[in-house]
Design a protein around this motif. Structure first.
Motif, PDB file in Angstrom:
ATOM      1  N   PRO A 130      42.435  45.273  57.413  1.00  0.00           N
ATOM      2  CA  PRO A 130      42.475  43.811  57.532  1.00  0.00           C
ATOM      3  C   PRO A 130      42.678  43.135  56.180  1.00  0.00           C
ATOM      4  CG  PRO A 130      40.301  44.682  58.122  1.00  0.00           C
ATOM      5  CD  PRO A 130      41.159  45.846  57.805  1.00  0.00           C
ATOM      6  N   GLU A 131      43.194  41.919  56.255  1.00  0.00           N
ATOM      7  CA  GLU A 131      43.542  41.222  55.000  1.00  0.00           C
ATOM      8  C   GLU A 131      42.319  41.009  54.102  1.00  0.00           C
ATOM      9  OE1 GLU A 131      44.821  38.771  58.020  1.00  0.00           O
ATOM     10  OE2 GLU A 131      46.453  37.938  56.827  1.00  0.00           O
ATOM     11  N   PHE A 132      41.169  40.676  54.705  1.00  0.00           N
ATOM     12  CA  PHE A 132      40.008  40.410  53.837  1.00  0.00           C
ATOM     13  C   PHE A 132      39.581  41.671  53.090  1.00  0.00           C
ATOM     14  CE2 PHE A 132      36.602  42.511  56.123  1.00  0.00           C
ATOM     15  CZ  PHE A 132      37.023  42.502  57.447  1.00  0.00           C
ATOM     16  N   ALA A 133      39.788  42.842  53.747  1.00  0.00           N
ATOM     17  CA  ALA A 133      39.389  44.099  53.095  1.00  0.00           C
ATOM     18  C   ALA A 133      40.369  44.439  51.972  1.00  0.00           C
ATOM     19  CB  ALA A 133      39.346  45.217  54.122  1.00  0.00           C
ATOM     20  N   SER A 134      41.663  44.338  52.258  1.00  0.00           N
ATOM     21  CA  SER A 134      42.610  44.668  51.184  1.00  0.00           C
ATOM     22  C   SER A 134      42.503  43.649  50.056  1.00  0.00           C
ATOM     23  CB  SER A 134      44.043  44.762  51.721  1.00  0.00           C
ATOM     24  OG  SER A 134      44.378  43.610  52.421  1.00  0.00           O
ATOM     25  N   GLY A 135      42.178  42.395  50.394  1.00  0.00           N
ATOM     26  CA  GLY A 135      42.005  41.372  49.358  1.00  0.00           C
ATOM     27  C   GLY A 135      40.882  41.736  48.407  1.00  0.00           C
ATOM     28  N   VAL A 136      39.752  42.119  48.956  1.00  0.00           N
ATOM     29  CA  VAL A 136      38.596  42.485  48.123  1.00  0.00           C
ATOM     30  C   VAL A 136      38.904  43.759  47.335  1.00  0.00           C
ATOM     31  CG1 VAL A 136      36.177  43.254  48.202  1.00  0.00           C
ATOM     32  CG2 VAL A 136      36.923  41.334  49.612  1.00  0.00           C
ATOM     33  N   PHE A 137      39.555  44.720  48.007  1.00  0.00           N
ATOM     34  CA  PHE A 137      39.878  45.998  47.367  1.00  0.00           C
ATOM     35  C   PHE A 137      40.826  45.790  46.174  1.00  0.00           C
ATOM     36  CE2 PHE A 137      42.392  50.063  47.476  1.00  0.00           C
ATOM     37  CZ  PHE A 137      41.366  50.879  47.041  1.00  0.00           C
ATOM     38  N   LEU A 138      41.885  45.023  46.388  1.00  0.00           N
ATOM     39  CA  LEU A 138      42.835  44.768  45.292  1.00  0.00           C
ATOM     40  C   LEU A 138      42.174  43.962  44.173  1.00  0.00           C
ATOM     41  CD1 LEU A 138      46.160  43.948  47.201  1.00  0.00           C
ATOM     42  CD2 LEU A 138      45.561  46.049  46.019  1.00  0.00           C
ATOM     43  N   SER A 139      41.315  43.029  44.560  1.00  0.00           N
ATOM     44  CA  SER A 139      40.619  42.233  43.529  1.00  0.00           C
ATOM     45  C   SER A 139      39.745  43.135  42.672  1.00  0.00           C
ATOM     46  CB  SER A 139      39.714  41.169  44.174  1.00  0.00           C
ATOM     47  OG  SER A 139      40.491  40.213  44.794  1.00  0.00           O
ATOM     48  N   TRP A 140      39.083  44.080  43.320  1.00  0.00           N
ATOM     49  CA  TRP A 140      38.204  44.969  42.561  1.00  0.00           C
ATOM     50  C   TRP A 140      39.019  45.760  41.532  1.00  0.00           C
ATOM     51  CZ3 TRP A 140      37.649  50.277  41.847  1.00  0.00           C
ATOM     52  CH2 TRP A 140      36.452  50.653  41.189  1.00  0.00           C
ATOM     53  N   ILE A 141      40.185  46.234  41.956  1.00  0.00           N
ATOM     54  CA  ILE A 141      41.006  47.032  41.025  1.00  0.00           C
ATOM     55  C   ILE A 141      41.576  46.169  39.901  1.00  0.00           C
ATOM     56  CG2 ILE A 141      43.123  48.420  40.807  1.00  0.00           C
ATOM     57  CD1 ILE A 141      42.669  49.353  43.686  1.00  0.00           C
ATOM     58  N   PHE A 142      42.276  45.088  40.305  1.00  0.00           N
ATOM     59  CA  PHE A 142      43.071  44.360  39.308  1.00  0.00           C
ATOM     60  C   PHE A 142      42.298  43.243  38.586  1.00  0.00           C
ATOM     61  CE2 PHE A 142      46.188  46.160  42.249  1.00  0.00           C
ATOM     62  CZ  PHE A 142      46.991  46.859  41.346  1.00  0.00           C
ATOM     63  N   VAL A 143      41.231  42.771  39.196  1.00  0.00           N
ATOM     64  CA  VAL A 143      40.481  41.674  38.552  1.00  0.00           C
ATOM     65  C   VAL A 143      39.249  42.219  37.835  1.00  0.00           C
ATOM     66  CG1 VAL A 143      39.273  39.486  38.932  1.00  0.00           C
ATOM     67  CG2 VAL A 143      41.271  40.068  40.324  1.00  0.00           C
ATOM     68  N   ILE A 144      38.417  42.957  38.587  1.00  0.00           N
ATOM     69  CA  ILE A 144      37.146  43.402  38.016  1.00  0.00           C
ATOM     70  C   ILE A 144      37.358  44.613  37.101  1.00  0.00           C
ATOM     71  CG2 ILE A 144      34.769  44.136  38.562  1.00  0.00           C
ATOM     72  CD1 ILE A 144      35.121  41.587  40.040  1.00  0.00           C
ATOM     73  N   TRP A 145      38.086  45.602  37.582  1.00  0.00           N
ATOM     74  CA  TRP A 145      38.209  46.859  36.829  1.00  0.00           C
ATOM     75  C   TRP A 145      39.225  46.736  35.699  1.00  0.00           C
ATOM     76  CZ3 TRP A 145      41.160  51.813  38.630  1.00  0.00           C
ATOM     77  CH2 TRP A 145      40.871  52.864  37.752  1.00  0.00           C
ATOM     78  N   LEU A 146      40.486  46.434  36.036  1.00  0.00           N
ATOM     79  CA  LEU A 146      41.513  46.383  35.006  1.00  0.00           C
ATOM     80  C   LEU A 146      41.550  45.041  34.270  1.00  0.00           C
ATOM     81  CD1 LEU A 146      44.395  48.132  36.996  1.00  0.00           C
ATOM     82  CD2 LEU A 146      42.938  49.147  35.239  1.00  0.00           C
ATOM     83  N   GLY A 147      41.139  43.997  34.949  1.00  0.00           N
ATOM     84  CA  GLY A 147      41.104  42.666  34.311  1.00  0.00           C
ATOM     85  C   GLY A 147      42.466  42.124  33.947  1.00  0.00           C
ATOM     86  N   ILE A 148      43.489  42.486  34.714  1.00  0.00           N
ATOM     87  CA  ILE A 148      44.835  42.023  34.340  1.00  0.00           C
ATOM     88  C   ILE A 148      45.359  40.906  35.244  1.00  0.00           C
ATOM     89  CG2 ILE A 148      45.579  44.161  33.195  1.00  0.00           C
ATOM     90  CD1 ILE A 148      46.936  44.955  35.841  1.00  0.00           C
ATOM     91  N   LEU A 149      44.592  40.562  36.263  1.00  0.00           N
ATOM     92  CA  LEU A 149      45.047  39.475  37.143  1.00  0.00           C
ATOM     93  C   LEU A 149      43.884  38.515  37.420  1.00  0.00           C
ATOM     94  CD1 LEU A 149      47.178  41.403  39.810  1.00  0.00           C
ATOM     95  CD2 LEU A 149      48.032  39.781  38.108  1.00  0.00           C
ATOM     96  N   PRO A 150      44.211  37.256  37.714  1.00  0.00           N
ATOM     97  CA  PRO A 150      43.138  36.317  38.056  1.00  0.00           C
ATOM     98  C   PRO A 150      42.593  36.593  39.462  1.00  0.00           C
ATOM     99  CG  PRO A 150      45.268  35.252  38.273  1.00  0.00           C
ATOM    100  CD  PRO A 150      45.534  36.621  37.715  1.00  0.00           C
ATOM    101  N   GLY A 151      41.331  36.273  39.661  1.00  0.00           N
ATOM    102  CA  GLY A 151      40.698  36.593  40.942  1.00  0.00           C
ATOM    103  C   GLY A 151      40.987  35.588  42.033  1.00  0.00           C
ATOM    104  N   THR A 152      41.352  34.373  41.654  1.00  0.00           N
ATOM    105  CA  THR A 152      41.661  33.374  42.677  1.00  0.00           C
ATOM    106  C   THR A 152      42.996  32.708  42.374  1.00  0.00           C
ATOM    107  OG1 THR A 152      40.440  31.686  41.467  1.00  0.00           O
ATOM    108  CG2 THR A 152      39.249  32.845  43.195  1.00  0.00           C
ATOM    109  N   SER A 153      43.519  32.058  43.373  1.00  0.00           N
ATOM    110  CA  SER A 153      44.839  31.413  43.233  1.00  0.00           C
ATOM    111  C   SER A 153      44.696  29.935  43.529  1.00  0.00           C
ATOM    112  CB  SER A 153      45.823  32.042  44.212  1.00  0.00           C
ATOM    113  OG  SER A 153      45.797  33.429  44.082  1.00  0.00           O
ATOM    114  N   THR A 154      44.012  29.251  42.652  1.00  0.00           N
ATOM    115  CA  THR A 154      43.765  27.826  42.891  1.00  0.00           C
ATOM    116  C   THR A 154      44.951  26.968  42.455  1.00  0.00           C
ATOM    117  OG1 THR A 154      42.711  27.697  40.738  1.00  0.00           O
ATOM    118  CG2 THR A 154      41.268  28.062  42.618  1.00  0.00           C
TER     119      THR A 154
END
Lengths: 579, 313
Positions: B143-167
Motif C-alpha cells: 500500500p502507498e502509506f507503507a511504501s511512503g514510510v519505507f522510502l522515507s526511512w531510506i532516503f530521509v532518515i537514513w541517507l538524508g538526501i531527500l526532504p521528508g515532506t512535499s509542502t
C-alpha cells in the motif's frame, strides 16, 4: 508592606503569613497572590525566589539545551543569516479569533495580538496588556488596569474602549465564542427570546447580566461587575480565543491585521503556511528572530517526523506518543516535556439506566489499574489518574488514598447493584490522538475482568466532538485540557446544568461543596473542602479517569528560549535561533 | 462522430447531476452538524442554532441543492466553511499541484510500463518475465502509506538526501524538484506494476496469434515482428487501462498527499470530507466525475482509432 498589600486585596497579608509559617508552599503563594492582583515581581520577591529561573524550571527538557537564556544582543550576534524559525502546525482559517476552536488556531494570531493576561509555564497568571488587576474581597468585582503607552501596529494607543469592545463581543452569543461557556456563570444571564423551538419550548438567549457588567472607569481602567464570585477571572482572560483585536477591524483577522504583538502576519495560505515577520515599534522586548513560519503538515504523524528529520521545520507544535521514539533518536532535537492537568475521562451519564446506580460507576473505576493504562497508552509520560479530576499540580489538590484496582470489590459492587454477571455497553472515543483509543482498549480489557463487555466505537475527531456532550452518548471518553485550578475544572465539567457538563451529572451536595470551595481564598482551607469534593467524585462521580498527561514536543537544539506550555501556547517573541 | 460526442456529453452532464445530488443527500444524512464544526465543541447549543440559521442550513435540502446548482452554473462553486474562503480560491491551486504530481508520475508510468510489459510479454515464462512479473506484483501489493514510510526511512532518515515532506515550500532549502521525488516514486511504484501486468498480458496474447507466427515464419526479423505487428495490437487493450490511470493519479492520491503533506486535491478532499465542508466536497466530486468521464470518452475515442473494427455509433 503589610498595609500596602492589604490595599491590593485584604487576604494578601494572611497569605504572606501562611507562606512564612510554611502553611502554603511557594508555588501556591505565587499563584494565589498574583490572582489577587499582586504583581508577579512583587510576589516572587516576597516568596524569595527568582522569577525567570522559576519559570524555566517548570518546563523540563530531556536533554537541557546548552543555554536557555542569553541577551537579545548575544542572540542577534549569533543569529544565522536565515533567521527564520519554521514550526510544523496545522494552519487553519483565522478569520475570527473570537471563534477559535483549538489552541493551534490561536498560535498564529497570538504572535500578532496579545491577551490581557498570561499564564506562564509555571502555572502563575500575570498581567500582560494589563498593568494590574484588583479583586474585591467577595471576588465579585474585578478592576482591570491597562498598561499605558502600548501601541497598536497602526500607531493607535491601546485604551479601555478597545478592551471593552472585545469583552462585549466575546460575550455576544451571536459571535459564537467559547468564552461564553467560561464566563456565562458570572457575566451572563438567560432570557426568553420570545421564539419557540420545534418542541414548543421557549428559546432562551443569553445577554450580559447587568448593564454595568462591563464598566469603563477611565481610559485605562475597566471594571467587571460579576453576578457570582469568581476566582479565575485572570485565567479566563487567557482563554485561547480571548485575543485583543483592534475594534476598527470588526473582529476580522488576516494578513496585515492590526495587533499589539511582536509580529505581523504577512502571508496566510490555509492548509499550507502562515508567515509572520518581526515588526518595528513593538511595546515589549524586540524578538530575536526575523520571521516565524508555521507549516501545515496535515494530521499524519509520520509527515511531521520526516519534516523534522530533513530539517524542513525546526520544531513541532505538539508531538504524539507515536512520535516519541523517533524524536528521541534525532540528535538535533531536544524533547521538551511538562506535567499538566491535561487528561481524558470515561464519563458515564447517570441519566441513563446503565449508569444510574453509583455502585456501578464506582465498580467501573475500581476495575481500572491506572498505572498500567498510563504505561500502555502514554508510555508512562504523566501520572496515574485518581478518578476525581483534580490534578497533583493544582494548588488545592488534596491527596487521598490512591484508588487501586480492586476487581473483587468491583464485582461485589456490581452484584449489590443487581448485576452479578456484569453487562454489555458501548463507549465512544476519538480516533486521534492515538493514545486515546489505546487507553480505551486497555480499560476495556480491564472492565472485562468484572464482567463488563465494552464495545468500542472509535469516531473521527470531528464526529466525536458532535456527541461529546449530548444525551445520545451515555458512555464516552473525552479529553480535557489543562486548567490552573482544580475548582475551575470541577465547575466547568460537573456542576449541575453548566454547558460543558457532558455527563449530565447532578449532585446537590457536590454543587454546594464546590460553591463553598470556590469562595475560599485560603488554599489550605480550600484543600480541606477539596477532600470532600474528591471523595464525592470517587464514590459517586460520573468518571473513570485513567491518567494525567505530561505533554511534550520536539524542537531543534538551535532554538533557544523555548519553553513548553501546558496548553501548547507558543510565544515566539521569546525565541532565538543560533547559527 | 458528432452524435458520438453529443451522446457522451449528455452522459457527462447527467452523471455530474446525479453524483452531485447523491453527495448532497448523503451529506445531509451524515452524522454531524456543520455549525458545530465551525464553532468547535465548546460552543453552546444556542450559538450553534444561531449560526445554523444564519447560514441557512435549516432550510430544506432540495432548496439548498437547487440553489447550489444555480450558483455552480454561474461559475460560483460556493463558500468553503473549512478554508473560510470561496472554493474557487482553493480548488484551482490544489488541482494544479496535483496535476504536477500526476503529470510527472504519468510521464514515467506510461513508457516504463509499456517497455517492461512488452519485454516481459515477448518471452513468456522466461527469467526476465518472471522477474518483472514478481516485482510488479510486489510493488502493486504494497500500500502507498507503507511504501511512503519505507522510502522515507531510506532516503530521509537514513541517507538524508531527500526532504521528508512535499509542502512545496522552499524556505528550508529543499528545492521543489527534490520535494516531488518521494511522492512521485510512491505513485509510480504503486501504479506501475498494475499497468505492466496489463501490457504483458495483452502482449502474451498477441504473441500467440496466428499472424505473429506467420510473420516469423515468413522470415521477418524478430524486432520487426514485435514493433510492426505485435506492439500496436498489444496496445489496444492497455490503452484504456492507461487512460484510466489518470483518474487515479489526479483524484485518488489522497494517501500519498497525506503521507507527504502535499497540498493537493486529494488532501483538500479529505479535509473537506472530515469537516463536512459540502461546497468543497461537491466541487471536488464534480471535478472527479469530469475527469473520470472525460478520460473514458478519450479512451473510447482512442480505442476506436486503434481498432478499426470498432466504429463510432
Amino acid at each position: 508592606m503589610s498595609e500596602d498589600i492589604k490595599k491590593i486585596h485584604p487576604y494578601l497579608p494572611t497569605l504572606v503569613n501562611q507562606l512564612r509559617a510554611g502553611k502554603v508552599d511557594r508555588r501556591e503563594f505565587l499563584r494565589t497572590s498574583t490572582l489577587l492582583g499582586l504583581s508577579a515581581t512583587a510576589a516572587y520577591t516576597l516568596a524569595g525566589c527568582d522569577e525567570k529561573q522559576e519559570e524555566q524550571q517548570s518546563s523540563t527538557t530531556e536533554e537541557a539545551p546548552a543555554a536557555t537564556t542569553t541577551t537579545t544582543e548575544t542572540q542577534q550576534a549569533a543569529a544565522p543569516t536565515d533567521n527564520v524559525i519554521r514550526i510544523g502546525m496545522r494552519v487553519p482559517a483565522l478569520e475570527d479569533p473570537a471563534t477559535f476552536s483549538w489552541v493551534y488556531d490561536s498560535n498564529v494570531t497570538r504572535q500578532v495580538c496579545d491577551y490581557l493576561t498570561r499564564t506562564g509555564v509555571d502555572n502563575v497568571t500575570r498581567p500582560w496588556l494589563l498593568e494590574k488587576w484588583e479583586a474585591s474581597p467577595d471576588l465579585k468585582t474585578w478592576t482591570l488596569t491597562l498598561k499605558k503607552g502600548i501601541k497598536w501596529s497602526n500607531g493607535d494607543e491601546l485604551v479601555a474602549d478597545h478592551a471593552i469592545w472585545n469583552l462585549t463581543r466575546w460575550l455576544d452569543e451571536k459571535v459564537g465564542s467559547s468564552v461564553v461557556g467560561l464566563m456565562k456563570g458570572y457575566m451572563l444571564t438567560e432570557y426568553d427570546t420570545g421564539q419557540k423551538d420545534d418542541a414548543g419550548n421557549p428559546k432562551m438567549g443569553t445577554k450580559l447580566w447587568a448593564d454595568n457588567a462591563i464598566e469603563k472607569v477611565d481610559d485605562y481602567t475597566i471594571r467587571l461587575n460579576c453576578k457570582e464570585a469568581q476566582l479565575a477571572v485572570p485565567e479566563h482572560l487567557f482563554h485561547y480565543p480571548a485575543l485583543i483585536l483592534h475594534p476598527s477591524e470588526n473582529g476580522k483577522f488576516g494578513v496585515n491585521a492590526i495587533g499589539t504583538g511582536a509580529f505581523t502576519l504577512t502571508e496566510l495560505e490555509v492548509g499550507k503556511k502562515a508567515v509572520l515577520k518581526k515588526r518595528d515599534g513593538y511595546w515589549g522586548k524586540a524578538p530575536a528572530v526575523d520571521s516565524i513560519e508555521f507549516i501545515d503538515l496535515g494530521d499524519d504523524p509520520a509527515a511531521s517526523v520526516s519534516a523534522l528529520a530533513s530539517k524542513q521545520i525546526q520544531g513541532l507544535y505538539e508531538a504524539s506518543v507515536s512520535q516519541f521514539a523517533a524524536l528521541q533518536k534525532m540528535d538535533h532535537i531536544t524533547i521538551y516535556q511538562v506535567s499538566t492537568g491535561q487528561t481524558a475521562v470515561a464519563r458515564m451519564q447517570p441519566i441513563h439506566d446503565t449508569w444510574k446506580d453509583p455502585r456501578v460507576r464506582k465498580a467501573m473505576r475500581l476495575a481500572i489499574d491506572s498505572e498500567k493504562v498510563l504505561q500502555a497508552a502514554h508510555l508512562g509520560l504523566g501520572s496515574p489518574g485518581e478518578h476525581h479530576h483534580v490534578c497533583p499540580i493544582h494548588p488545592e489538590y488534596a491527596k487521598l488514598d490512591f484508588m487501586k484496582q480492586d476487581i473483587e470489590g468491583a464485582k461485589k459492587l456490581l452484584a449489590d447493584a443487581g448485576m452479578p454477571n456484569g453487562f454489555e455497553t458501548e463507549i465512544f472515543c476519538k480516533k486521534d490522538p492515538d493514545w486515546e483509543p489505546q487507553a480505551v482498549q486497555v480499560m476495556a480489557e480491564m472492565w472485562k475482568q468484572i464482567g463488563v463487555n465494552v464495545k468500542i466505537n472509535v469516531l473521527p475527531s470531528d464526529q466525536y466532538w458532535e456527541i461529546w456532550n449530548v444525551e445520545t452518548a451515555p458512555f464516552a471518553f473525552t479529553t480535557w485540557t489543562h486548567r490552573p485550578l482544580g475548582v475551575m475544572v470541577l465547575g466547568l465539567a460537573y456542576r449541575t446544568g453548566v454547558p460543558w457538563n457532558e455527563s449530565f451529572y447532578s449532585n446537590p451536595k457536590f454543587d454546594e461543596t464546590l460553591t463553598r470551595a470556590e469562595g475560599i481564598l485560603d488554599v489550605e482551607e480550600r484543600r480541606k473542602v477539596m477532600v470532600e469534593l474528591e471523595q464525592i467524585m470517587q464514590e459517586d462521580g460520573p468518571i473513570v479517569q485513567p491518567l494525567w498527561r505530561a505533554v511534550f514536543t520536539g524542537m531543534d537544539k538551535r532554538i533557544q528560549g523555548f519553553q513548553i506550555h501546558p496548553t501548547y501556547y507558543l510565544f515566539c517573541e521569546e525565541w532565538s535561533l543560533t547559527a | 462522430m458528432i452524435g458520438f460526442f453529443a451522446k457522451r456529453l449528455a452522459y457527462l452532464v447527467f452523471t455530474m447531476l446525479v453524483v452531485s445530488f447523491i453527495i448532497y443527500t448523503i451529506s445531509e444524512f451524515t452524522p454531524g452538524d456543520v455549525a458545530r464544526k465551525i464553532l468547535g465543541p465548546f460552543a453552546t447549543k444556542n450559538q450553534v442554532e444561531l449560526l445554523t440559521e444564519e447560514m441557512g442550513l435549516n432550510r430544506p435540502v432540495f432548496i439548498r441543492y437547487f440553489e447550489w446548482v444555480g450558483q455552480t452554473l454561474s461559475g460560483d462553486l460556493g463558500y468553503s466553511t473549512r478554508y473560510k474562503t470561496e472554493v474557487n480560491n482553493i480548488i484551482w491551486g490544489r488541482l494544479y499541484n496535483t496535476m504536477i504530481l500526476a503529470s510527472i508520475a504519468f510521464a514515467i508510468i506510461v513508457p516504463a510500463s509499456i517497455l517492461f510489459g512488452i519485454v516481459a510479454g515477448m518471452a513468456e515464462a522466461s527469467k526476465l518475465d518472471r522477474t518483472i512479473s514478481v516485482a510488479s506484483i510486489v510493488t502493486t501489493s504494497v500500500p502507498e502509506f507503507a511504501s511512503g514510510v519505507f522510502l522515507s526511512w531510506i532516503f530521509v532518515i537514513w541517507l538524508g538526501i531527500l526532504p521528508g515532506t512535499s509542502t512545496l515550500d522552499t524556505g528550508a532549502g529543499w528545492s521543489i524538484a527534490s520535494q516531488l521525488v518521494l511522492p512521485v516514486a510512491v505513485m509510480v511504484l504503486y501504479d506501475l506494476g498494475y499497468v505492466i501486468r496489463m501490457v504483458r498480458a495483452s502482449m502474451v496474447e498477441v504473441m500467440m496469434r496466428p499472424y505473429i507466427r506467420t510473420a516469423v515464419l515468413k522470415g521477418l526479423r524478430f524486432r520487426e515482428v514485435i514493433l510492426k505487428h505485435a506492439v500496436r495490437n498489444a496496445m489496444i487493450a492497455p490503452f484504456t487501462v492507461i487512460l484510466l490511470q489518470i483518474n487515479y493519479l489526479v483524484t485518488g492520491v489522497v494517501v500519498v498527499e497525506a503521507v507527504f503533506a502535499y497540498p493537493g486535491f486529494g488532501r483538500m478532499m479529505l479535509e473537506g470530507a472530515l469537516s463536512q465542508d459540502i461546497a468543497i466536497i461537491e466541487a471536488g466530486a464534480l471535478f472527479a466525475v469530469l475527469i473520470a468521464v472525460v478520460t473514458q470518452i478519450v479512451g473510447d475515442f482512442g480505442y476506436m482509432l486503434l481498432n478499426p473494427r470498432i466504429r463510432f455509433s
